[in-house]
Design an enzyme around this catalytic site. Structure first.
Site, short mmCIF file in Angstrom:
data_model
loop_
_atom_site.label_atom_id
_atom_site.label_comp_id
_atom_site.label_asym_id
_atom_site.label_seq_id
_atom_site.Cartn_x
_atom_site.Cartn_y
_atom_site.Cartn_z
N CYS A 25 4.49 -7.29 8.24
CA CYS A 25 5.18 -6.70 9.39
C CYS A 25 5.26 -7.71 10.52
O CYS A 25 4.28 -8.40 10.82
CB CYS A 25 4.45 -5.44 9.86
SG CYS A 25 5.29 -4.57 11.20
N SER A 62 6.67 5.42 17.44
CA SER A 62 5.36 4.88 17.79
C SER A 62 5.39 4.48 19.25
O SER A 62 5.86 3.40 19.60
CB SER A 62 5.02 3.68 16.90
OG SER A 62 4.89 4.08 15.56
N LEU A 63 4.89 5.35 20.12
CA LEU A 63 4.98 5.12 21.57
C LEU A 63 3.72 4.42 22.09
O LEU A 63 3.80 3.31 22.62
CB LEU A 63 5.19 6.47 22.27
CG LEU A 63 5.55 6.42 23.74
CD1 LEU A 63 6.89 5.73 23.95
CD2 LEU A 63 5.58 7.83 24.33
N HIS A 64 2.59 5.08 22.01
CA HIS A 64 1.26 4.51 22.23
C HIS A 64 0.94 4.09 23.66
O HIS A 64 -0.19 3.65 23.93
CB HIS A 64 1.00 3.33 21.29
CG HIS A 64 1.23 3.65 19.85
ND1 HIS A 64 0.82 4.84 19.28
CD2 HIS A 64 1.85 2.94 18.87
CE1 HIS A 64 1.16 4.85 18.00
NE2 HIS A 64 1.80 3.73 17.72
N CYS A 123 2.78 8.48 1.85
CA CYS A 123 3.17 7.51 2.87
C CYS A 123 3.59 6.22 2.17
O CYS A 123 2.80 5.64 1.43
CB CYS A 123 2.01 7.24 3.83
SG CYS A 123 2.41 6.04 5.13
N CYS A 162 2.03 -5.15 16.59
CA CYS A 162 1.23 -4.30 17.46
C CYS A 162 -0.21 -4.79 17.43
O CYS A 162 -0.76 -5.02 16.35
CB CYS A 162 1.32 -2.85 17.01
SG CYS A 162 3.01 -2.19 17.04
N SER A 167 9.20 6.77 10.63
CA SER A 167 8.58 6.32 11.87
C SER A 167 9.08 4.93 12.25
O SER A 167 9.20 4.05 11.39
CB SER A 167 7.05 6.27 11.71
OG SER A 167 6.43 5.76 12.87
N GLY A 187 5.13 -2.28 7.57
CA GLY A 187 6.47 -2.70 7.92
C GLY A 187 7.15 -1.77 8.90
O GLY A 187 6.67 -0.68 9.21
N CYS A 230 -2.94 -3.01 15.12
CA CYS A 230 -2.54 -2.54 13.79
C CYS A 230 -2.93 -3.51 12.68
O CYS A 230 -2.71 -4.71 12.79
CB CYS A 230 -1.03 -2.32 13.79
SG CYS A 230 -0.39 -1.70 12.22
N GLU A 265 0.82 -1.21 0.00
CA GLU A 265 0.00 0.00 0.00
C GLU A 265 0.86 1.26 0.00
O GLU A 265 1.91 1.31 0.64
CB GLU A 265 -0.90 0.05 1.24
CG GLU A 265 -2.00 -0.98 1.24
CD GLU A 265 -2.88 -0.84 2.47
OE1 GLU A 265 -2.76 0.17 3.19
OE2 GLU A 265 -3.69 -1.75 2.72
N CYS A 292 -3.69 1.64 7.97
CA CYS A 292 -2.58 1.13 7.18
C CYS A 292 -2.61 -0.39 7.15
O CYS A 292 -2.69 -1.05 8.18
CB CYS A 292 -1.27 1.63 7.77
SG CYS A 292 0.16 1.13 6.83
#
Length: 354
Positions: free
Chosen positions: A112, A219-221, A105, A116, A196, A164, A119, A92, A341
């Site tokens: 991946c 990417s903390l989250h 993007c 997560c 990122s 990824g 995701c 994508e 994504c």
């Protein structure tokens, strides 16, 4: 045997490759101009390049190794492209329209492995890295789409945030950056490029030492190890203390601002106590850190997560601001198409095997 894309060569690599075969430096400059300024799609169109040079390039390389498989267009102007690679894999790429320009993007891996739990990108495990040429090719495909529209528009910004983990494909990712920011080609400014990562601490340090001078987003989250491990399995291997040490190294070495990405998940990480914890975690890094709050795009396969209520998003934002933390709420794009994504790719693969 499939040829690799010539887009995978940096200008210096192209100079060296042609030089080893008896061609002077100016030939590489000619080819580079045809590829990125004139944007030809066939080596035969390089009319002022020596025929032997054209033959060599045609024999060893393809220009593009992507074909458009599907396109989704949103009412807000966002376009999501699903590209097919020569091995049949799908990736994508997303074009987004902002007041400041056109941003693309890009994807760096087929699937991946970061895993997560919220995701869509990780719904399908990583099968391979993309080559530098396949990553550059995404930008070129989008730019050619813009060229064909005839409005004189140009890709001005790049975010390396697609499917990824970019730092798990570090060499190809850095070659990609060197190609797209080369001032003789696409000339996309380093300050207009953001990479990122989910938090590969060692690679953050290597990135700081690379002198690429592009922007970094983490990417903390989650604001603590218990919660972050629950939603991001990478935290088991690289806990927050280790990640924050790498961030400190990056900030000290580069003196550049960093973005901390924080997806808001309803009743999971969006409470006031989480905002206060996050402010404490940012701590002394406040002058060089911005927290980017991201409203969640729900994914069918991750039904345990829902989007935070607007009141919760506002309260979280206000709490951070009162604690002196620079923060923003990400402007959403493509909400009327498969916005998350990896979502479009996952749906297409399921349909093909279903």
């Amino acid at each position: 045997m499939n040829k690799s894309s010539v887009y995978g060569l940096t200008l210096n690599q192209l100079i060296a490759w042609l030089g080893e075969r008896g061609h002077k430096k100016f030939r590489a400059a000619q080819v580079w101009d045809w590829l990125y300024r004139k944007r030809v799609t066939d080596f035969a169109e390089m009319t002022d390049v020596h025929p032997e040079c054209v033959r060599l390039l045609s024999e060893h390389f393809a220009i593009s190794v992507l074909t458009e498989h599907l396109r989704q267009e949103s009412a807000d102007g966002t376009i999501k492209f699903l590209f097919k690679l020569t091995d049949g894999n799908l990736i994508e790429t997303v074009l987004m329209r902002h007041k400041f320009g056109l941003s693309v993007c890009v994807t760096t891996q087929v699937g991946c492995n970061i895993g997560c739990s919220f995701c869509a990108s990780g719904l399908l495990a990583k099968s391979r890295d993309l080559s530098a040429g396949e990553i550059v090719g995404q930008i070129m495909k989008v730019q050619l789409h813009l060229d064909q529209a005839g409005r004189g528009e140009k890709v001005s910004h790049i975010v390396v945030m697609g499917i990824g983990e970019p730092f798990d494909n570090f060499v190809n990712m850095t070659d990609f950056i060197n190609v797209v920011k080369d001032h003789k080609g696409l000339a996309i400014g380093a300050r207009h490029i953001t990479v990122s990562t989910s938090g590969l601490a060692g690679k953050i340090i290597e990135f700081a030492d690379s002198d690429l001078n592009v922007n970094l987003a983490i990417s903390l989250h989650a604001p603590n190890d218990e919660l972050r491990t629950r939603i991001m399995k990478i935290n088991r291997a690289i806990p927050l203390n280790q990640l924050m040490q790498a961030i400190d190294y990056y900030l000290e070495k580069t003196k550049r601002r960093i973005t901390l990405e924080y997806i808001l998940l309803k009743d999971v990480n969006d409470r006031t106590e989480h905002a206060l914890e996050l402010a404490e975690l940012v701590g002394h890094r406040r002058p060089l850190a911005n927290v980017n709050l991201i409203p969640y795009n729900p994914v069918d396969e991750h039904s345990q997560y829902q989007r935070s209520e607007q009141e919760s998003i506002t309260a979280f934002y206000d709490t951070l601001k009162k604690q002196g933390v620079s923060c923003s709420v990400r402007l959403e794009h493509g909400t009327d198409i498969d916005a998350a994504c990896g979502q479009l790719r996952s749906k297409q693969i399921k349909q093909s095997i279903g």
